[in-house]
Design a protein around this motif. Structure first.
Motif, PDB file in Angstrom:
ATOM      1  N   PHE A  57       0.831  -1.205   0.000  1.00  0.00           N
ATOM      2  CA  PHE A  57       0.000   0.000   0.000  1.00  0.00           C
ATOM      3  C   PHE A  57       0.866   1.255   0.000  1.00  0.00           C
ATOM      4  CE2 PHE A  57      -3.002  -3.155   1.671  1.00  0.00           C
ATOM      5  CZ  PHE A  57      -4.114  -2.884   0.879  1.00  0.00           C
ATOM      6  N   ILE A  58       2.005   1.193   0.671  1.00  0.00           N
ATOM      7  CA  ILE A  58       2.935   2.323   0.672  1.00  0.00           C
ATOM      8  C   ILE A  58       3.522   2.509  -0.721  1.00  0.00           C
ATOM      9  CG2 ILE A  58       4.991   3.296   1.731  1.00  0.00           C
ATOM     10  CD1 ILE A  58       2.635   2.927   3.657  1.00  0.00           C
ATOM     11  N   GLU A  59       3.880   1.412  -1.383  1.00  0.00           N
ATOM     12  CA  GLU A  59       4.421   1.506  -2.740  1.00  0.00           C
ATOM     13  C   GLU A  59       3.396   2.087  -3.704  1.00  0.00           C
ATOM     14  OE1 GLU A  59       7.875  -1.751  -3.380  1.00  0.00           O
ATOM     15  OE2 GLU A  59       5.833  -2.554  -3.497  1.00  0.00           O
ATOM     16  N   GLN A  60       2.138   1.714  -3.545  1.00  0.00           N
ATOM     17  CA  GLN A  60       1.112   2.255  -4.424  1.00  0.00           C
ATOM     18  C   GLN A  60       0.915   3.754  -4.192  1.00  0.00           C
ATOM     19  OE1 GLN A  60      -0.183   1.724  -7.025  1.00  0.00           O
ATOM     20  NE2 GLN A  60      -2.384   2.081  -7.215  1.00  0.00           N
ATOM     21  N   ILE A  61       0.997   4.181  -2.942  1.00  0.00           N
ATOM     22  CA  ILE A  61       0.901   5.612  -2.641  1.00  0.00           C
ATOM     23  C   ILE A  61       2.072   6.353  -3.270  1.00  0.00           C
ATOM     24  CG2 ILE A  61       1.086   7.298  -0.759  1.00  0.00           C
ATOM     25  CD1 ILE A  61      -0.627   5.369   0.914  1.00  0.00           C
ATOM     26  N   ASN A  62       3.266   5.753  -3.216  1.00  0.00           N
ATOM     27  CA  ASN A  62       4.423   6.343  -3.901  1.00  0.00           C
ATOM     28  C   ASN A  62       4.129   6.532  -5.381  1.00  0.00           C
ATOM     29  OD1 ASN A  62       5.968   6.348  -1.580  1.00  0.00           O
ATOM     30  ND2 ASN A  62       7.208   4.583  -2.149  1.00  0.00           N
ATOM     31  N   SER A  63       3.599   5.484  -6.000  1.00  0.00           N
ATOM     32  CA  SER A  63       3.344   5.502  -7.435  1.00  0.00           C
ATOM     33  C   SER A  63       2.352   6.592  -7.823  1.00  0.00           C
ATOM     34  CB  SER A  63       2.825   4.128  -7.873  1.00  0.00           C
ATOM     35  OG  SER A  63       2.500   4.123  -9.243  1.00  0.00           O
ATOM     36  N   ILE A  64       1.284   6.704  -7.053  1.00  0.00           N
ATOM     37  CA  ILE A  64       0.254   7.700  -7.379  1.00  0.00           C
ATOM     38  C   ILE A  64       0.767   9.115  -7.132  1.00  0.00           C
ATOM     39  CG2 ILE A  64      -2.042   8.550  -6.790  1.00  0.00           C
ATOM     40  CD1 ILE A  64      -2.783   5.674  -6.070  1.00  0.00           C
ATOM     41  N   SER A  65       1.497   9.305  -6.040  1.00  0.00           N
ATOM     42  CA  SER A  65       1.973  10.640  -5.678  1.00  0.00           C
ATOM     43  C   SER A  65       3.149  11.088  -6.525  1.00  0.00           C
ATOM     44  CB  SER A  65       2.381  10.674  -4.202  1.00  0.00           C
ATOM     45  OG  SER A  65       3.524   9.856  -3.987  1.00  0.00           O
ATOM     46  N   GLY A  66       3.856  10.111  -7.133  1.00  0.00           N
ATOM     47  CA  GLY A  66       5.047  10.460  -7.908  1.00  0.00           C
ATOM     48  C   GLY A  66       6.244  10.781  -7.042  1.00  0.00           C
ATOM     49  N   ASN A  67       6.189  10.366  -5.759  1.00  0.00           N
ATOM     50  CA  ASN A  67       7.281  10.648  -4.829  1.00  0.00           C
ATOM     51  C   ASN A  67       7.646   9.379  -4.084  1.00  0.00           C
ATOM     52  OD1 ASN A  67       8.873  11.498  -2.564  1.00  0.00           O
ATOM     53  ND2 ASN A  67       8.054  13.557  -2.804  1.00  0.00           N
ATOM     54  N   ALA A  68       8.912   9.011  -4.133  1.00  0.00           N
ATOM     55  CA  ALA A  68       9.380   7.811  -3.422  1.00  0.00           C
ATOM     56  C   ALA A  68       9.685   8.167  -1.973  1.00  0.00           C
ATOM     57  CB  ALA A  68      10.608   7.237  -4.107  1.00  0.00           C
ATOM     58  N   TYR A  69       8.627   8.357  -1.193  1.00  0.00           N
ATOM     59  CA  TYR A  69       8.815   8.691   0.219  1.00  0.00           C
ATOM     60  C   TYR A  69       9.664   7.617   0.901  1.00  0.00           C
ATOM     61  CZ  TYR A  69       5.017  12.034  -0.514  1.00  0.00           C
ATOM     62  OH  TYR A  69       4.236  13.059  -0.973  1.00  0.00           O
ATOM     63  N   LEU A  70       9.310   6.344   0.670  1.00  0.00           N
ATOM     64  CA  LEU A  70      10.089   5.205   1.144  1.00  0.00           C
ATOM     65  C   LEU A  70      10.358   4.295  -0.045  1.00  0.00           C
ATOM     66  CD1 LEU A  70       8.149   4.158   4.398  1.00  0.00           C
ATOM     67  CD2 LEU A  70      10.139   5.655   4.248  1.00  0.00           C
ATOM     68  N   THR A  71      11.575   3.742  -0.128  1.00  0.00           N
ATOM     69  CA  THR A  71      11.860   2.705  -1.114  1.00  0.00           C
ATOM     70  C   THR A  71      12.237   1.432  -0.365  1.00  0.00           C
ATOM     71  OG1 THR A  71      14.200   3.308  -1.306  1.00  0.00           O
ATOM     72  CG2 THR A  71      12.651   4.390  -2.803  1.00  0.00           C
ATOM     73  N   PHE A  72      11.881   0.299  -0.945  1.00  0.00           N
ATOM     74  CA  PHE A  72      12.051  -0.982  -0.271  1.00  0.00           C
ATOM     75  C   PHE A  72      13.070  -1.855  -1.004  1.00  0.00           C
ATOM     76  CE2 PHE A  72       7.826   0.630   0.649  1.00  0.00           C
ATOM     77  CZ  PHE A  72       7.767   0.517   2.031  1.00  0.00           C
ATOM     78  N   THR A  73      13.858  -2.598  -0.221  1.00  0.00           N
ATOM     79  CA  THR A  73      14.848  -3.476  -0.819  1.00  0.00           C
ATOM     80  C   THR A  73      14.171  -4.601  -1.584  1.00  0.00           C
ATOM     81  OG1 THR A  73      14.966  -4.849   1.166  1.00  0.00           O
ATOM     82  CG2 THR A  73      16.537  -3.030   0.999  1.00  0.00           C
ATOM     83  N   GLU A  74      14.861  -5.080  -2.599  1.00  0.00           N
ATOM     84  CA  GLU A  74      14.406  -6.241  -3.347  1.00  0.00           C
ATOM     85  C   GLU A  74      15.503  -7.298  -3.329  1.00  0.00           C
ATOM     86  OE1 GLU A  74      13.019  -5.223  -7.228  1.00  0.00           O
ATOM     87  OE2 GLU A  74      11.523  -3.805  -6.476  1.00  0.00           O
ATOM     88  N   PRO A  75      15.134  -8.572  -3.292  1.00  0.00           N
ATOM     89  CA  PRO A  75      13.744  -9.060  -3.301  1.00  0.00           C
ATOM     90  C   PRO A  75      12.992  -8.660  -2.045  1.00  0.00           C
ATOM     91  CG  PRO A  75      15.261 -10.840  -2.821  1.00  0.00           C
ATOM     92  CD  PRO A  75      16.107  -9.664  -3.188  1.00  0.00           C
ATOM     93  N   HIS A  76      11.697  -8.593  -2.162  1.00  0.00           N
ATOM     94  CA  HIS A  76      10.854  -8.213  -1.039  1.00  0.00           C
ATOM     95  C   HIS A  76      10.907  -9.260   0.074  1.00  0.00           C
ATOM     96  CE1 HIS A  76       8.233  -5.478  -3.800  1.00  0.00           C
ATOM     97  NE2 HIS A  76       9.277  -4.820  -3.317  1.00  0.00           N
ATOM     98  N   ARG A  77      10.651  -8.795   1.279  1.00  0.00           N
ATOM     99  CA  ARG A  77      10.577  -9.646   2.478  1.00  0.00           C
ATOM    100  C   ARG A  77      11.875 -10.438   2.671  1.00  0.00           C
ATOM    101  NH1 ARG A  77       4.520 -12.123   1.213  1.00  0.00           N
ATOM    102  NH2 ARG A  77       3.437 -10.115   1.184  1.00  0.00           N
ATOM    103  N   SER A  78      12.994  -9.764   2.487  1.00  0.00           N
ATOM    104  CA  SER A  78      14.287 -10.444   2.532  1.00  0.00           C
ATOM    105  C   SER A  78      15.035 -10.237   3.846  1.00  0.00           C
ATOM    106  CB  SER A  78      15.165  -9.955   1.380  1.00  0.00           C
ATOM    107  OG  SER A  78      15.366  -8.544   1.458  1.00  0.00           O
TER     108      SER A  78
END
Length: 389
Positions: free
Chosen positions: A246-267
């Motif tokens: 949900f945070i990633e989707q908010i980033n996408s809509i807002s156009g701002n990477a407030y938080l970025t997450f490491t990949e792979p996810h849940r690592s």
């Protein structure tokens, strides 16, 4: 000579006028003080850094903040009837008090004042987090019926069962979902699910704060725009660990990477860290009231065996609260040992978000140290967005 006489008279009159002004200013200082203590609705836990405003005949007289013990004090007051407004974000209380002649030591102590006015809160259940336990222990409960003063919404159609998943090394990890609370009052108490809530923007807008527990259903998070609208229009979102889509989707809509997450996810693979407390107000509250974190650190031991690591944050808009040494697997399946920030708050539009990579201890026998952090953040996140008002 006559002009000189008039000049002397004017000087004397001006001096008398200035003397009267000084005398009036001195006389405008009252002899009384007024003090008290602001508490959570459980009537035990202090509310730190809350706004306290003093009114007389509906006119603001003074304003101050509570200290780490929840205490406030006003000085140099006159006799009369006053009202006190105490606010921590969306939580508040009001009290009327009279200052009368004959008060002992000219001091009025109104004692403990607990929160009486609450925001509209919705808690979405998840497999690995039970923020509803903390809200209940904080006193968000009807004292007569013992029912929670917030909605509990089913967030996982599969329930809170034990599931298995693999970390990037391919190793199996059993993650036993933290079962629904044994408190009989902390069960789903509305007739709609998370999916139905997310599809109804009007229903979302009825809430002031939404809590997304780790382990809720995120299958359609990347298709949802209503959560962004909820926050942007003044709502406040609490989300932990696996609620990150949900945070990633908010980033996408807002156009701002407030938080970025490491990949792979849940690592994330480390399950404990000695975290540095980055905020002095939080640190003082923990030390002064509960005797924990005296060296500026606190053990965070509520991570899943495969948790979501925050890679970076927008330093101009996001405030980190805790930082600790952690281990996670990178995209090449190598173990990384580094220091990462673990909890964050930030504003979006008229609302705001709290996100953390860890969550509640979920101990029914009372607050753990980690629970205390989450308790503090419940009140703190309720202030998000208000700086723009």
């Amino acid at each position: 000579m006559k002009k000189m006489y008039l000049l002397v008279i004017c000087v004397i009159l001006m001096a008398c006028s200035q003397d009267d002004t000084v005398r009036e200013e001195v006389e405008a200082i009252g002899d009384y003080s007024l003090s008290g203590k602001f508490l959570a609705p459980n009537q035990i836990d202090p509310i730190s850094n809350a706004n306290v405003t003093l009114f007389k005949a509906e006119q603001k007289q003074a304003e101050t903040l509570t200290n780490s013990l929840g205490e406030f004090n006003f000085e140099e007051l006159f006799e009369g009837s006053y009202s006190i407004l105490l606010e921590k974000g969306h939580f508040s209380s009001r009290l009327n008090v009279d200052i009368e002649d004959g008060q002992i030591n000219n001091s009025v102590d109104v004692g403990n004042i607990d929160i009486q006015e609450f925001p509209r809160i919705g808690v979405v259940t998840g497999s690995y987090d039970n923020i509803e336990n903390i809200l209940y222990d904080m006193g968000l409960v009807n004292p007569i019926t013992n029912a929670p003063l917030f909605d509990i919404i089913e967030g996982n159609s599969a329930g809170r069962s034990s599931i298995k998943n693999k970390n990037p090394r391919g190793q199996q990890h059993n993650h036993f979902g933290k079962t629904a609370s044994t408190n009989p009052y902390l069960t789903t108490n509305v007739d709609f699910t998370l999916e139905e809530l997310l599809s109804n923007s009007g229903q979302l807008a009825e809430y002031d704060i939404l809590f997304f527990n780790c382990g809720l259903d995120t299958a359609n998070a990347d298709l949802n725009t209503n959560v962004y609208d909820f926050v942007n229009n003044g709502g406040i979102l609490y989300a932990t660990d696996w609620a990150f889509p949900f945070i990633e989707q908010i980033n996408s809509i807002s156009g701002n990477a407030y938080l970025t997450f490491t990949e792979p996810h849940r690592s994330g693979v480390s399950v404990s860290t000695e975290a540095t407390i980055l905020d002095a107000t939080l640190s003082n509250w923990l030390v002064d009231n509960f005797g924990v974190g005296a060296n500026g650190t606190l053990t965070i031991d509520e991570f899943l065996g495969s948790w979501q690591v925050v890679d970076s944050h927008d330093e101009t808009q996001v405030l980190p609260w805790l930082n600790g040494s952690v281990e996670y697997m990178d995209a090449n399946n190598n173990l990384v040992n580094t220091t990462k920030n673990l909890a964050f708050t930030y504003q979006i539009g008229e609302g705001g978000i709290f996100y953390s990579s860890f969550h509640t201890e979920n101990n029914e026998e009372g607050f753990s140290d980690v629970d205390r952090i989450m308790e503090y953040m419940v009140f703190e996140l309720s202030t998000l967005g208000q700086a723009q008002e």
